[in-house]
Design a protein around this motif. Structure first.
Motif, PDB file in Angstrom:
ATOM      1  N   GLU A   1      -4.087  13.341   5.715  1.00  0.00           N
ATOM      2  CA  GLU A   1      -4.872  12.405   6.551  1.00  0.00           C
ATOM      3  C   GLU A   1      -4.072  11.979   7.772  1.00  0.00           C
ATOM      4  O   GLU A   1      -4.615  11.700   8.825  1.00  0.00           O
ATOM      5  N   ARG A   2      -2.769  11.911   7.591  1.00  0.00           N
ATOM      6  CA  ARG A   2      -1.913  11.449   8.683  1.00  0.00           C
ATOM      7  C   ARG A   2      -1.573  12.572   9.666  1.00  0.00           C
ATOM      8  O   ARG A   2      -0.829  12.369  10.620  1.00  0.00           O
ATOM      9  N   GLY A   3      -2.063  13.776   9.409  1.00  0.00           N
ATOM     10  CA  GLY A   3      -1.862  14.870  10.357  1.00  0.00           C
ATOM     11  C   GLY A   3      -0.882  15.924   9.911  1.00  0.00           C
ATOM     12  O   GLY A   3      -0.618  16.889  10.624  1.00  0.00           O
ATOM     13  N   TYR A   4      -0.319  15.755   8.719  1.00  0.00           N
ATOM     14  CA  TYR A   4       0.578  16.782   8.195  1.00  0.00           C
ATOM     15  C   TYR A   4      -0.250  17.982   7.720  1.00  0.00           C
ATOM     16  O   TYR A   4      -1.380  17.825   7.259  1.00  0.00           O
TER      17      TYR A   4
ATOM     18  N   SER B   1       0.832  -1.208   0.000  1.00  0.00           N
ATOM     19  CA  SER B   1       0.000   0.000   0.000  1.00  0.00           C
ATOM     20  C   SER B   1       0.868   1.259   0.000  1.00  0.00           C
ATOM     21  O   SER B   1       2.023   1.248   0.451  1.00  0.00           O
ATOM     22  N   LEU B   2       0.276   2.336  -0.479  1.00  0.00           N
ATOM     23  CA  LEU B   2       0.957   3.634  -0.467  1.00  0.00           C
ATOM     24  C   LEU B   2       1.343   4.052   0.959  1.00  0.00           C
ATOM     25  O   LEU B   2       2.301   4.806   1.157  1.00  0.00           O
ATOM     26  N   ASP B   3       0.612   3.536   1.942  1.00  0.00           N
ATOM     27  CA  ASP B   3       0.940   3.884   3.332  1.00  0.00           C
ATOM     28  C   ASP B   3       2.363   3.458   3.709  1.00  0.00           C
ATOM     29  O   ASP B   3       3.008   4.094   4.541  1.00  0.00           O
ATOM     30  N   ALA B   4       2.840   2.377   3.096  1.00  0.00           N
ATOM     31  CA  ALA B   4       4.213   1.939   3.381  1.00  0.00           C
ATOM     32  C   ALA B   4       5.216   2.988   2.894  1.00  0.00           C
ATOM     33  O   ALA B   4       6.275   3.181   3.499  1.00  0.00           O
ATOM     34  N   PHE B   5       4.866   3.658   1.799  1.00  0.00           N
ATOM     35  CA  PHE B   5       5.720   4.734   1.287  1.00  0.00           C
ATOM     36  C   PHE B   5       5.648   5.945   2.214  1.00  0.00           C
ATOM     37  O   PHE B   5       6.674   6.556   2.545  1.00  0.00           O
ATOM     38  N   ILE B   6       4.429   6.271   2.642  1.00  0.00           N
ATOM     39  CA  ILE B   6       4.256   7.403   3.564  1.00  0.00           C
ATOM     40  C   ILE B   6       5.088   7.176   4.838  1.00  0.00           C
ATOM     41  O   ILE B   6       5.655   8.120   5.402  1.00  0.00           O
TER      42      ILE B   6
ATOM     43  N   ASP C   1       7.593   9.725   6.600  1.00  0.00           N
ATOM     44  CA  ASP C   1       7.384  10.089   8.006  1.00  0.00           C
ATOM     45  C   ASP C   1       8.641   9.830   8.845  1.00  0.00           C
ATOM     46  O   ASP C   1       8.965  10.604   9.743  1.00  0.00           O
ATOM     47  N   HIS C   2       9.362   8.757   8.525  1.00  0.00           N
ATOM     48  CA  HIS C   2      10.583   8.445   9.273  1.00  0.00           C
ATOM     49  C   HIS C   2      11.594   9.592   9.165  1.00  0.00           C
ATOM     50  O   HIS C   2      12.208   9.988  10.158  1.00  0.00           O
TER      51      HIS C   2
END
Ligand code: ZN
Length: 364
Positions: free
Chosen positions: A338-341, A283-288, A292-293
């Motif tokens: 969506e993740r708060g950025y 999923s794209l979330d793995a890229f996000i 984020d790291h």
């Protein structure tokens, strides 16, 4: 929609190896290639000028790249076994980019200065008549410095418009690289010391940790990484291709920027391309998470960016399942929000961070 600056695309390499025409829409390239060996070797195409327009991809770092003959894989035709050949191949790729920009000035422009960069960015801020679009800026990026035969040649490369040099891909005679670990060599130390005279931007992607850390210590010019992910999120992976936190910290301290790659192999340990559905894939979330790291280490969103490497040895089959073409990288912005950025953090990650970095380090 924010502008995207994508810090890694092997455009000339694709044109020379697979005959791809990047003025075409992606679906047309896919149709033309279907049934050929290209999708098997390089995946289905994900990049085209109409998709740059749709995704607001305003600037790309366009590579000069050739494969060392010892690393040849099926389909590789742009190969070198000595510096002379690497030199000739990189020069021919500069010719490819010049021809592309000369024959399609409305679609592609070469960028080697802040003035040229700002002119492209300015164009994107203006409305265009129906049926027209914006020129995509291309900044040369040498990936693997074996084509620089000696430090004396840097003036020639600079005059050709080269501004960014990565010393490694696999190891080169300048330093340890992917699957071929090692520090800078004496030749590498000499080369980066000469690079400072021109304020060349040094790309740490593909460098082994030892070479990257030494470069951070030695090189007083601009440093960054065009296409690398975070080793800390790839535990159990055997490769030295990802950036250890030590290098990430060093880059952040030097106000560098890191372009992250939405490539499944670099997002999920052990992922292998299989034929068939991508539904169960990454999923794209793995890229996000990789973006984020970087932001967590930095404590801000000023150092993470996108270096897609799309079409660089992989295609549709190997990218997160939500993405179909380069235009879909815009989804990264909404996922970040969506993740708060904040919206402005997302804009910086898509393009603002590279824009700031380039305005600071390219000649005026
Ligand atoms: Zn690469």
């Amino acid at each position: 929609m924010p502008l995207i600056i994508d810090s890694h695309q092997d455009i000339a390499w694709n044109m020379l190896t697979y005959g791809r025409d990047y003025t075409r829409p992606v679906h047309e390239t896919r149709r033309l290639e279907s049934g050929s060996a290209t999708p098997e070797r390089n995946g289905d195409c994900t990049v085209g000028w109409p998709e740059y327009q749709r995704g607001q991809v305003a600037v790309v770092f366009a590579t000069l790249f050739a494969t060392p003959a010892r690393k040849k894989e099926a389909g590789d035709t742009v190969l070198y076994a000595d510096p002379q050949t690497a030199h000739r191949l990189y020069r021919s790729q500069i010719d490819v980019y010049r021809k592309l920009a000369d024959s399609h000035p409305d679609k592609f422009r070469l960028v080697a200065s802040v003035k040229e960069l700002d002119s492209v960015v300015e164009h994107w801020s203006q409305p265009v008549p129906e049926g027209e679009g914006h020129p995509v800026g291309m900044i040369y990026l040498m990936e693997g410095a074996d084509g620089i035969r000696s430090p004396h040649e840097l003036s020639e490369w600079y005059d050709l418009g080269l501004r960014i040099i990565g010393l490694a891909w696999a190891g080169t005679r300048y330093c340890g690289g992917t699957s071929e670990p090692g520090a800078l060599t004496d030749e590498g130390r000499k080369l980066i010391s000469a690079m400072l005279d021109y304020n060349f931007i040094l790309d740490l992607s593909h460098m082994d940790e030892a070479a990257a850390l030494e470069s951070l210590d030695r090189y007083a010019g601009p440093v960054m990484a065009t296409h690398s992910n975070c080793a800390a999120l790839m535990k159990g992976s055997e490769t030295n291709r990802h950036l250890p936190d030590s290098v990430i910290r060093g880059l952040i301290e030097r106000d560098g920027v890191i372009g992250l790659i939405p490539l499944n192999t670099f997002l999920k340990v052990g992922w292998l391309r299989k034929s068939g559905s991508r539904k169960e894939e990454v999923s794209l979330d793995a890229f996000i998470a990789h973006i984020d790291h970087i932001c967590q280490i930095a404590g801000d969103a000023n150092h993470a960016a996108i270096g897609s490497d799309f079409d660089g040895g992989f295609g549709l089959q190997s990218i997160p399942r939500e993405l179909d073409t380069i235009a879909d990288l815009q989804m990264v912005a909404s996922r970040l929000v969506e993740r708060g950025y904040s919206e402005s953090d997302a804009e910086n990650i898509l393009g603002g961070n590279w824009l700031r970095f380039l305005r600071k380090h390219l000649p005026s």
